[in-house]
Motif scaffolding. Sequence first.
Motif, mmCIF file in Angstrom:
data_model
loop_
_atom_site.group_PDB
_atom_site.id
_atom_site.type_symbol
_atom_site.label_atom_id
_atom_site.label_comp_id
_atom_site.label_asym_id
_atom_site.label_seq_id
_atom_site.Cartn_x
_atom_site.Cartn_y
_atom_site.Cartn_z
ATOM 1 N N TYR A 14 0.454 -1.003 -0.495
ATOM 2 C CA TYR A 14 0.436 0.175 0.052
ATOM 3 C C TYR A 14 0.724 1.123 -0.267
ATOM 4 N N GLY A 15 -0.038 2.208 -0.885
ATOM 5 C CA GLY A 15 1.679 3.280 -0.723
ATOM 6 C C GLY A 15 0.915 4.195 0.535
ATOM 7 N N CYS A 16 1.991 5.282 0.709
ATOM 8 C CA CYS A 16 1.904 6.106 1.389
ATOM 9 C C CYS A 16 0.761 7.213 0.823
ATOM 10 N N SER A 17 0.930 8.562 1.837
ATOM 11 C CA SER A 17 -0.351 9.764 1.164
ATOM 12 C C SER A 17 0.184 10.746 0.997
ATOM 13 N N THR A 18 2.413 10.686 1.656
ATOM 14 C CA THR A 18 2.856 11.364 1.771
ATOM 15 C C THR A 18 4.237 10.755 1.155
ATOM 16 N N LYS A 19 4.531 10.797 -0.648
ATOM 17 C CA LYS A 19 6.594 10.507 -0.660
ATOM 18 C C LYS A 19 7.172 11.826 0.335
ATOM 19 N N PRO A 20 8.193 10.696 0.905
ATOM 20 C CA PRO A 20 9.330 11.271 1.917
ATOM 21 C C PRO A 20 10.128 12.729 0.787
ATOM 22 N N ASP A 21 10.446 13.732 1.096
ATOM 23 C CA ASP A 21 11.647 14.044 0.686
ATOM 24 C C ASP A 21 13.119 13.892 0.625
ATOM 25 N N LEU A 22 13.203 13.610 -0.034
ATOM 26 C CA LEU A 22 14.902 12.896 0.005
ATOM 27 C C LEU A 22 15.635 13.930 -0.360
ATOM 28 N N LEU A 23 15.339 14.923 -1.076
ATOM 29 C CA LEU A 23 15.993 15.572 -0.941
ATOM 30 C C LEU A 23 16.794 16.809 0.241
ATOM 31 N N SER A 24 15.183 16.503 1.034
ATOM 32 C CA SER A 24 15.445 17.342 2.747
ATOM 33 C C SER A 24 16.573 16.758 3.580
ATOM 34 N N PHE A 25 15.879 15.539 3.381
ATOM 35 C CA PHE A 25 16.464 14.546 4.077
ATOM 36 C C PHE A 25 18.089 13.921 3.917
ATOM 37 N N ARG A 26 18.246 13.869 2.398
ATOM 38 C CA ARG A 26 20.040 13.962 2.000
ATOM 39 C C ARG A 26 20.622 14.849 2.299
ATOM 40 N N GLU A 27 20.081 16.476 2.811
ATOM 41 C CA GLU A 27 20.545 16.943 2.950
ATOM 42 C C GLU A 27 20.849 16.860 5.137
ATOM 43 N N ASP A 28 20.083 16.231 5.001
ATOM 44 C CA ASP A 28 20.523 15.329 6.746
ATOM 45 C C ASP A 28 21.201 14.760 7.554
ATOM 46 N N VAL A 29 21.652 14.046 5.848
ATOM 47 C CA VAL A 29 22.022 12.876 6.091
ATOM 48 C C VAL A 29 23.462 12.619 5.728
ATOM 49 N N ASP A 30 23.462 13.273 5.512
ATOM 50 C CA ASP A 30 24.514 12.936 4.081
ATOM 51 C C ASP A 30 25.692 13.476 5.142
ATOM 52 N N PRO A 31 26.429 14.411 5.885
ATOM 53 C CA PRO A 31 27.339 15.024 6.629
ATOM 54 C C PRO A 31 27.798 13.810 7.749
ATOM 55 N N LEU A 32 26.363 13.065 8.250
ATOM 56 C CA LEU A 32 26.246 11.971 9.565
ATOM 57 C C LEU A 32 27.196 10.939 8.015
ATOM 58 N N ILE A 33 26.566 10.673 7.100
ATOM 59 C CA ILE A 33 27.840 9.700 6.877
ATOM 60 C C ILE A 33 29.320 9.909 6.844
ATOM 61 N N GLU A 34 29.428 10.847 6.550
ATOM 62 C CA GLU A 34 30.624 11.938 6.887
ATOM 63 C C GLU A 34 31.383 11.527 7.909
ATOM 64 N N ASP A 35 30.914 11.215 8.900
ATOM 65 C CA ASP A 35 31.181 11.270 10.602
ATOM 66 C C ASP A 35 31.555 9.237 9.971
ATOM 67 N N THR A 36 31.083 8.345 9.223
ATOM 68 C CA THR A 36 31.251 7.168 9.988
ATOM 69 C C THR A 36 31.979 6.467 8.389
ATOM 70 N N ASN A 37 33.520 5.519 8.845
ATOM 71 C CA ASN A 37 33.837 5.023 8.416
ATOM 72 C C ASN A 37 33.481 4.394 7.017
#
Length: 227
Positions: A14-37
Amino acid sequence: MFGVLIATVSFNLYGCSTKPDLLSFREDVDPLIEDTNLNKYIIDIDDDVKYSFTDKKNGTYINLDVQAEDTFNELNTEEAFDVLKDAAKYLTDNVKLPKCGDDDCKFGTLKVAPLDIHGDDTYKMNIDDTSNEYTMVWNGDSYKEEDLYRYEDDEDESTEVSTTATDDEIYRYMQDMYDQLTNYGENYTPEIHDPQVARAAAEKFNITEEEAGQIYVDKEVEKANSY
């Protein structure tokens, strides 16, 4: 064995009623990935990390696909497992997931593909492991931490899984295994994945493969009848 039932019951999405904003999500997650090995094996995070989402009947899952440089292939299995697990745990602990309709999205799969490998050679791990036991899938095989690290002292006994696990615990573990092995049903092949999952559950919970399969089928029927 129980593939027809699983295909009929489990993968009615079943699809969700609102698609996630992947662009904003990426802006938050990319810096965290840079903190990992894991970042050591990423040449350009803008080009080499892709975000996608998968709708399932129990929610929307955000997946990360990482194109790693070929030095990742120099890692042994234990080292690759540690890189994926540490990244998955760090993201789970630090990322605020976006909304998908009325509910929060969920983390899906982290995939790491070194430049010179393809297909089943991709390393996969569920990011938010609900079974509290991270499992890496690579080259058609699955690896748990207890498979990779064996200790000879008495502390080993504390890591053994109780044989009194409930059917719900066994079912959730098998669900997680199916998700990882089939990319949430996308690549599901009953004659391949049913025996793999039943065998993994049998080994983990000290039951037979037939018992594991029957538990899964019974829970799927129970869930379907509740709708």
